[in-house]
Design an enzyme around this catalytic site. Structure first.
Site, PDB file in Angstrom:
ATOM      1  N   PHE A  18       0.422  29.341  75.868  1.00  0.00           N
ATOM      2  CA  PHE A  18       1.455  28.328  76.054  1.00  0.00           C
ATOM      3  C   PHE A  18       0.912  27.026  75.491  1.00  0.00           C
ATOM      4  O   PHE A  18      -0.133  26.544  75.900  1.00  0.00           O
ATOM      5  CB  PHE A  18       1.829  28.179  77.534  1.00  0.00           C
ATOM      6  CG  PHE A  18       3.114  27.424  77.710  1.00  0.00           C
ATOM      7  CD1 PHE A  18       4.330  28.073  77.583  1.00  0.00           C
ATOM      8  CD2 PHE A  18       3.108  26.058  77.956  1.00  0.00           C
ATOM      9  CE1 PHE A  18       5.530  27.379  77.712  1.00  0.00           C
ATOM     10  CE2 PHE A  18       4.299  25.353  78.079  1.00  0.00           C
ATOM     11  CZ  PHE A  18       5.510  26.010  77.964  1.00  0.00           C
ATOM     12  N   ASP A  54       9.679  31.687  70.062  1.00  0.00           N
ATOM     13  CA  ASP A  54       8.940  32.595  70.938  1.00  0.00           C
ATOM     14  C   ASP A  54       9.662  33.945  70.950  1.00  0.00           C
ATOM     15  O   ASP A  54       9.432  34.786  70.079  1.00  0.00           O
ATOM     16  CB  ASP A  54       8.863  31.936  72.325  1.00  0.00           C
ATOM     17  CG  ASP A  54       8.049  32.718  73.331  1.00  0.00           C
ATOM     18  OD1 ASP A  54       7.326  33.642  72.935  1.00  0.00           O
ATOM     19  OD2 ASP A  54       8.117  32.398  74.539  1.00  0.00           O
ATOM     20  N   ASP A  93       6.294  20.319  75.490  1.00  0.00           N
ATOM     21  CA  ASP A  93       5.927  19.903  76.846  1.00  0.00           C
ATOM     22  C   ASP A  93       5.516  21.076  77.717  1.00  0.00           C
ATOM     23  O   ASP A  93       5.744  22.236  77.394  1.00  0.00           O
ATOM     24  CB  ASP A  93       7.123  19.238  77.527  1.00  0.00           C
ATOM     25  CG  ASP A  93       8.161  20.272  77.990  1.00  0.00           C
ATOM     26  OD1 ASP A  93       8.543  21.129  77.166  1.00  0.00           O
ATOM     27  OD2 ASP A  93       8.558  20.243  79.167  1.00  0.00           O
TER      28      ASP A  93
HETATM   29  P1  5GP Z   1      12.681  31.419  72.486  1.00  0.00           P
HETATM   30  O1  5GP Z   1      14.151  31.318  72.736  1.00  0.00           O
HETATM   31  O2  5GP Z   1      12.322  31.670  71.048  1.00  0.00           O
HETATM   32  O3  5GP Z   1      12.026  32.401  73.424  1.00  0.00           O
HETATM   33  O4  5GP Z   1      12.062  30.071  72.960  1.00  0.00           O
HETATM   34  C1  5GP Z   1      12.099  28.929  72.233  1.00  0.00           C
HETATM   35  C2  5GP Z   1      11.885  27.747  73.133  1.00  0.00           C
HETATM   36  O5  5GP Z   1      11.032  28.062  74.240  1.00  0.00           O
HETATM   37  C3  5GP Z   1      11.198  26.641  72.403  1.00  0.00           C
HETATM   38  O6  5GP Z   1      12.122  25.797  71.764  1.00  0.00           O
HETATM   39  C4  5GP Z   1      10.449  25.942  73.511  1.00  0.00           C
HETATM   40  O7  5GP Z   1      11.302  25.025  74.153  1.00  0.00           O
HETATM   41  C5  5GP Z   1      10.123  27.042  74.493  1.00  0.00           C
HETATM   42  N1  5GP Z   1       8.758  27.563  74.296  1.00  0.00           N
HETATM   43  C6  5GP Z   1       8.391  28.804  73.903  1.00  0.00           C
HETATM   44  N2  5GP Z   1       7.056  28.928  73.836  1.00  0.00           N
HETATM   45  C7  5GP Z   1       6.560  27.716  74.181  1.00  0.00           C
HETATM   46  C8  5GP Z   1       5.230  27.193  74.278  1.00  0.00           C
HETATM   47  O8  5GP Z   1       4.197  27.849  74.032  1.00  0.00           O
HETATM   48  N3  5GP Z   1       5.123  25.889  74.644  1.00  0.00           N
HETATM   49  C9  5GP Z   1       6.212  25.116  74.935  1.00  0.00           C
HETATM   50  N4  5GP Z   1       5.983  23.853  75.294  1.00  0.00           N
HETATM   51  N5  5GP Z   1       7.478  25.569  74.843  1.00  0.00           N
HETATM   52  C10 5GP Z   1       7.646  26.864  74.477  1.00  0.00           C
END
Ligand code: 5GP
Length: 204
Positions: A175, A125, A182
């Site tokens: 999301f 993300d 989850d």
């Molecule tokens: P980042 O550090 O890249 O912002 O976030 C990565 C983590 O955020 C992912 O491993 C996941 O746990 C969570 N995450 C980000 N977007 C989503 C989403 O759309 N759905 C879910 N279930 N988790 C997300």
């Protein structure tokens, strides 16, 4: 639940989750097909990189728990080469849908020194999680580091990260849940990936 009805099979399997799901993004068959392709591609690349050394020192696959558990289990079985598997566990999202501080809850049990590491992530993300882990693994002396993400969710990227293998690209800021992902610890066991209805997501 009209949009979810576009995939009858998924609708049946997710009867209990219907109220919260807006639509299916990738169904079970699409995911399984893509995972088979990724497994074959990754295996070919490690064969080319390591040659005979593959038998002595196979790549170390590192899953990021808990979101990557389902993807990891399928992906490793789609790779026709020797591999070792370990995992790290992070805490970042908690019960809501906003990124927070990243904490390492469980470190690798296998020394990463000199190993060819393949990080397996569920969804990228902002990119902060991957940046954190890249620094962590490089500090531990990994010989090489490649990243495989099931979903590359692009709209909220803050840290530019290199993704070597990507299952699916998500251009919208939805999301998503299912196939290991989850929301408040629910929906990980859905065999497909779906977007949650915006009103079902509590932004912290
Ligand atoms: P980042 O550090 O890249 O912002 O976030 C990565 C983590 O955020 C992912 O491993 C996941 O746990 C969570 N995450 C980000 N977007 C989503 C989403 O759309 N759905 C879910 N279930 N988790 C997300």
């Amino acid at each position: 639940m009209s949009e979810l009805n576009t995939n009858a099979n998924a609708t049946v399997k997710a009867a209990w989750a219907r109220g919260a799901l807006a639509r299916v993004l990738w169904d079970e068959a699409q995911i399984q097909q893509r995972v088979r392709e990724l497994g074959a591609e990754i295996a070919r690349d490690y064969q080319a990189l390591l040659g005979e050394a593959l038998l002595e020192e196979p790549p170390l696959i590192v899953g990021i728990f808990r979101g990557a558990i389902v993807f990891l289990a399928d992906l490793m079985r789609a790779m026709p080469i020797p591999v070792e598997v370990d995992y790290v566990q992070l805490y970042s999202y908690g019960k809501g849908a906003e990124a927070g501080e990243i904490q390492l809850l469980r470190d690798l049990g296998t020394p990463a020194q000199g190993r060819h590491v393949l990080l397996v992530e569920d969804i990228v993300d902002t990119g902060q999680t991957l940046e954190f882990l890249r620094e962590h693994l490089e500090a531990r002396g990994a010989a090489s580091l490649r990243v495989c993400a099931l979903i590359d969710k692009r709209p909220r990227r803050r840290v530019p990260v290199q993704l070597d293998y990507v299952g699916f690209v998500l251009e919208e800021d939805a999301f998503v849940v299912g196939y290991g992902l989850d929301y408040a610890e629910r929906y990980r066991n859905l065999p497909f990936v779906a977007a949650l209805k915006p009103e079902a997501v509590r932004r912290a």
